[in-house]
Design a protein around this motif. Sequence first.
Motif, PDB file in Angstrom:
ATOM      1  N   ASN A  91      -5.648   4.702  -9.466  1.00 23.53           N
ATOM      2  CA  ASN A  91      -5.741   6.068  -8.956  1.00 23.53           C
ATOM      3  C   ASN A  91      -4.377   6.596  -8.547  1.00 23.53           C
ATOM      4  OD1 ASN A  91      -7.108   8.495  -8.077  1.00 23.53           O
ATOM      5  ND2 ASN A  91      -8.887   7.200  -7.690  1.00 23.53           N
ATOM      6  N   ALA A  92      -4.338   7.891  -8.252  1.00 25.13           N
ATOM      7  CA  ALA A  92      -3.168   8.530  -7.661  1.00 25.13           C
ATOM      8  C   ALA A  92      -3.347   8.514  -6.157  1.00 25.13           C
ATOM      9  CB  ALA A  92      -3.030   9.964  -8.163  1.00 25.13           C
ATOM     10  N   VAL A  93      -2.272   8.241  -5.424  1.00 23.44           N
ATOM     11  CA  VAL A  93      -2.370   8.170  -3.966  1.00 23.44           C
ATOM     12  C   VAL A  93      -1.436   9.141  -3.262  1.00 23.44           C
ATOM     13  CG1 VAL A  93      -3.197   5.791  -3.943  1.00 23.44           C
ATOM     14  CG2 VAL A  93      -0.736   6.227  -3.883  1.00 23.44           C
ATOM     15  N   SER A  94      -0.612   9.857  -4.022  1.00 22.79           N
ATOM     16  CA  SER A  94       0.328  10.804  -3.429  1.00 22.79           C
ATOM     17  C   SER A  94       0.777  11.769  -4.511  1.00 22.79           C
ATOM     18  CB  SER A  94       1.527  10.054  -2.847  1.00 22.79           C
ATOM     19  OG  SER A  94       2.573  10.934  -2.489  1.00 22.79           O
ATOM     20  N   ASP A  95       1.011  13.043  -4.119  1.00 24.87           N
ATOM     21  CA  ASP A  95       1.545  13.981  -5.110  1.00 24.87           C
ATOM     22  C   ASP A  95       2.995  14.361  -4.837  1.00 24.87           C
ATOM     23  OD1 ASP A  95       1.158  15.622  -2.917  1.00 24.87           O
ATOM     24  OD2 ASP A  95      -0.130  17.073  -3.947  1.00 24.87           O
ATOM     25  N   THR A  96       3.496  14.089  -3.599  1.00 23.72           N
ATOM     26  CA  THR A  96       4.894  14.380  -3.279  1.00 23.72           C
ATOM     27  C   THR A  96       5.483  13.231  -2.493  1.00 23.72           C
ATOM     28  OG1 THR A  96       4.280  16.731  -3.115  1.00 23.72           O
ATOM     29  CG2 THR A  96       6.459  16.095  -2.287  1.00 23.72           C
ATOM     30  N   PRO A  97       6.130  12.271  -3.131  1.00 22.19           N
ATOM     31  CA  PRO A  97       6.333  12.174  -4.578  1.00 22.19           C
ATOM     32  C   PRO A  97       5.054  11.722  -5.286  1.00 22.19           C
ATOM     33  CG  PRO A  97       7.192  10.215  -3.519  1.00 22.19           C
ATOM     34  CD  PRO A  97       6.742  11.132  -2.413  1.00 22.19           C
ATOM     35  N   PRO A  98       4.969  11.938  -6.595  1.00 17.43           N
ATOM     36  CA  PRO A  98       3.772  11.499  -7.319  1.00 17.43           C
ATOM     37  C   PRO A  98       3.745   9.976  -7.444  1.00 17.43           C
ATOM     38  CG  PRO A  98       5.382  12.427  -8.842  1.00 17.43           C
ATOM     39  CD  PRO A  98       5.927  12.636  -7.463  1.00 17.43           C
ATOM     40  N   ILE A  99       2.732   9.352  -6.822  1.00 19.00           N
ATOM     41  CA  ILE A  99       2.622   7.888  -6.818  1.00 19.00           C
ATOM     42  C   ILE A  99       1.237   7.490  -7.310  1.00 19.00           C
ATOM     43  CG2 ILE A  99       2.572   5.821  -5.348  1.00 19.00           C
ATOM     44  CD1 ILE A  99       4.627   7.175  -3.550  1.00 19.00           C
ATOM     45  N   VAL A 100       1.203   6.505  -8.188  1.00 16.33           N
ATOM     46  CA  VAL A 100      -0.061   5.955  -8.679  1.00 16.33           C
ATOM     47  C   VAL A 100      -0.116   4.467  -8.352  1.00 16.33           C
ATOM     48  CG1 VAL A 100      -0.305   7.643 -10.544  1.00 16.33           C
ATOM     49  CG2 VAL A 100       0.876   5.476 -10.992  1.00 16.33           C
ATOM     50  N   ILE A 101      -1.349   3.924  -8.355  1.00 15.34           N
ATOM     51  CA  ILE A 101      -1.533   2.497  -8.127  1.00 15.34           C
ATOM     52  C   ILE A 101      -2.514   1.942  -9.145  1.00 15.34           C
ATOM     53  CG2 ILE A 101      -1.088   2.582  -5.632  1.00 15.34           C
ATOM     54  CD1 ILE A 101      -4.168   2.385  -5.249  1.00 15.34           C
ATOM     55  N   PHE A 102      -2.354   0.667  -9.456  1.00 14.13           N
ATOM     56  CA  PHE A 102      -3.403  -0.075 -10.156  1.00 14.13           C
ATOM     57  C   PHE A 102      -3.527  -1.424  -9.479  1.00 14.13           C
ATOM     58  CE2 PHE A 102       0.400  -1.360 -12.504  1.00 14.13           C
ATOM     59  CZ  PHE A 102       0.218  -2.710 -12.722  1.00 14.13           C
ATOM     60  N   SER A 103      -4.731  -1.981  -9.530  1.00 15.81           N
ATOM     61  CA  SER A 103      -4.984  -3.262  -8.887  1.00 15.81           C
ATOM     62  C   SER A 103      -5.437  -4.270  -9.927  1.00 15.81           C
ATOM     63  CB  SER A 103      -6.049  -3.103  -7.807  1.00 15.81           C
ATOM     64  OG  SER A 103      -6.312  -4.347  -7.184  1.00 15.81           O
ATOM     65  N   SER A 104      -4.778  -5.408  -9.953  1.00 13.76           N
ATOM     66  CA  SER A 104      -5.078  -6.468 -10.914  1.00 13.76           C
ATOM     67  C   SER A 104      -5.806  -7.610 -10.223  1.00 13.76           C
ATOM     68  CB  SER A 104      -3.779  -6.992 -11.538  1.00 13.76           C
ATOM     69  OG  SER A 104      -4.031  -8.098 -12.385  1.00 13.76           O
ATOM     70  N   SER A 105      -6.943  -8.013 -10.785  1.00 11.73           N
ATOM     71  CA  SER A 105      -7.643  -9.204 -10.305  1.00 11.73           C
ATOM     72  C   SER A 105      -6.953 -10.414 -10.921  1.00 11.73           C
ATOM     73  CB  SER A 105      -9.115  -9.159 -10.710  1.00 11.73           C
ATOM     74  OG  SER A 105      -9.772  -8.083 -10.092  1.00 11.73           O
ATOM     75  N   GLY A 106      -6.160 -11.087 -10.143  1.00 10.24           N
ATOM     76  CA  GLY A 106      -5.325 -12.165 -10.655  1.00 10.24           C
ATOM     77  C   GLY A 106      -3.932 -11.650 -10.975  1.00 10.24           C
ATOM     78  N   TYR A 107      -2.965 -12.552 -10.878  1.00 10.59           N
ATOM     79  CA  TYR A 107      -1.571 -12.185 -11.132  1.00 10.59           C
ATOM     80  C   TYR A 107      -1.322 -12.262 -12.638  1.00 10.59           C
ATOM     81  CZ  TYR A 107       3.459 -11.856 -10.328  1.00 10.59           C
ATOM     82  OH  TYR A 107       4.774 -11.449 -10.320  1.00 10.59           O
ATOM     83  N   LYS A 108      -1.422 -11.131 -13.312  1.00 10.66           N
ATOM     84  CA  LYS A 108      -1.379 -11.083 -14.772  1.00 10.66           C
ATOM     85  C   LYS A 108      -0.048 -10.541 -15.276  1.00 10.66           C
ATOM     86  CE  LYS A 108      -6.394 -10.601 -14.937  1.00 10.66           C
ATOM     87  NZ  LYS A 108      -7.545  -9.720 -15.205  1.00 10.66           N
ATOM     88  N   ASP A 109       0.093 -10.560 -16.616  1.00 14.73           N
ATOM     89  CA  ASP A 109       1.343 -10.115 -17.240  1.00 14.73           C
ATOM     90  C   ASP A 109       1.747  -8.716 -16.805  1.00 14.73           C
ATOM     91  OD1 ASP A 109       1.665 -12.482 -18.604  1.00 14.73           O
ATOM     92  OD2 ASP A 109       0.950 -11.727 -20.524  1.00 14.73           O
ATOM     93  N   THR A 110       0.776  -7.807 -16.660  1.00 10.22           N
ATOM     94  CA  THR A 110       1.107  -6.431 -16.297  1.00 10.22           C
ATOM     95  C   THR A 110       1.835  -6.386 -14.967  1.00 10.22           C
ATOM     96  OG1 THR A 110      -0.849  -5.656 -17.494  1.00 10.22           O
ATOM     97  CG2 THR A 110       0.181  -4.110 -15.970  1.00 10.22           C
TER      98      THR A 110
END
Length: 200
Positions: free
Chosen positions: A47-66
């Motif tokens: 999701n997006a969590v801020s617009d100024t500055p524009p910040i997005v997050i993703f959550s990985s189940s497990g420590y993966k390549d991404t």
Amino acid sequence: MYSYEVADGHGLKHNPFKAIVSPRPIGWISTRGADGTVNLAPYSFFNAVSDTPPIVIFSSSGYKDTVSNAEATGAFVFNLATEDLKDQMNLSSAPYPHGISEFEKAGLTPAASKLVDVPHVAEAKAVMECRYLQTVRPTGLNGQPADNWVVFGEVVAVHLAEDALVDGRFDVTVARPLSRLGYKDYAVVDSVFELDRPRG
């Protein structure tokens, strides 16, 4: 109303948690590793969590390549998963061995990004190039770190398909982004309505 305490279990055939917290945008994230290999994977928690500055997050189940790639190279790219790309998005979710290109397996075209050294999905109707900010590993009430890794990135460049721009707006009814629901379910955004905010 059916109720349960999480510690006791839900008592249902399937866990309703993800179905309740829905719809969710899909974080279709491309990265490049320190060794130059490229990775593309969809994330159900994005999701997006801020617009100024524009910040997005993703959550990985497990420590993966991404996650490791974003940390190592300082960048990642969000690619909008839309109805016309649902099969390609799904193919990119397979657990391929390290070094195998999800772009190639899914029949997608990697395109050079403008400000980060990470390719994006050329077929995507919206793309956000991101600089890595930080990774947060949440700790549960039991004091134990969860096997989840929340990655924050600041958007530094955006690409939009011309046909999805209508009267100066990015029109989701044209782009038809996929939404992640619970279980094996997905939905498509194909209709919208407006509400004026109360003046108070």
